[in-house]
Design a protein around this motif. Structure first.
Motif, short mmCIF file in Angstrom:
data_model
loop_
_atom_site.label_atom_id
_atom_site.label_comp_id
_atom_site.label_asym_id
_atom_site.label_seq_id
_atom_site.Cartn_x
_atom_site.Cartn_y
_atom_site.Cartn_z
N SER A 1 -4.03 8.97 -7.33
CA SER A 1 -3.51 8.50 -6.05
C SER A 1 -3.37 9.70 -5.12
CB SER A 1 -2.16 7.83 -6.26
OG SER A 1 -1.62 7.46 -5.03
N ILE A 2 -3.95 9.60 -3.95
CA ILE A 2 -3.89 10.67 -2.96
C ILE A 2 -3.17 10.14 -1.73
CG2 ILE A 2 -5.21 12.22 -1.49
CD1 ILE A 2 -7.42 12.12 -3.57
N THR A 3 -2.17 10.86 -1.29
CA THR A 3 -1.43 10.48 -0.10
C THR A 3 -1.69 11.51 0.99
OG1 THR A 3 0.31 9.54 -1.48
CG2 THR A 3 0.85 9.97 0.81
N ILE A 4 -2.10 11.01 2.14
CA ILE A 4 -2.36 11.89 3.28
C ILE A 4 -1.27 11.61 4.31
CG2 ILE A 4 -3.96 12.49 5.11
CD1 ILE A 4 -6.21 11.56 3.25
N LYS A 5 -0.58 12.67 4.68
CA LYS A 5 0.51 12.53 5.64
C LYS A 5 0.23 13.43 6.83
CE LYS A 5 4.65 14.19 4.64
NZ LYS A 5 5.99 14.37 4.07
N LYS A 6 0.44 12.89 8.03
CA LYS A 6 0.22 13.67 9.24
C LYS A 6 1.26 14.78 9.30
CE LYS A 6 -0.50 13.29 14.14
NZ LYS A 6 -0.56 12.44 15.31
N ARG A 7 0.77 15.99 9.58
CA ARG A 7 1.64 17.15 9.60
C ARG A 7 2.32 17.27 10.96
NH1 ARG A 7 0.52 23.45 9.10
NH2 ARG A 7 0.22 23.15 11.27
#
Length: 47
Positions: free
Chosen positions: A9-15
């Motif tokens: 599972s990969i989570t991409i979060k806006k920085r």
């Protein structure tokens, strides 16, 4: 028979940008625009 299954599972979060980073990006954009305008004016003079 062996079945190996791997779940990833990969989570991409806006920085979030800091104030310093935002100011730096704005300065880069300003310098880029000035350079682009200077190139256009030189091109008009030569042709």
């Amino acid at each position: 028979m062996t079945l190996n299954i791997l779940f990833l599972s990969i989570t991409i979060k806006k920085r979030e940008m800091s104030i310093e980073e935002a100011a730096h990006q704005e300065q880069i954009k300003k310098i880029y625009e000035e350079t682009k305008n200077r190139q256009i004016s030189v091109h008009r003079i030569m042709y």
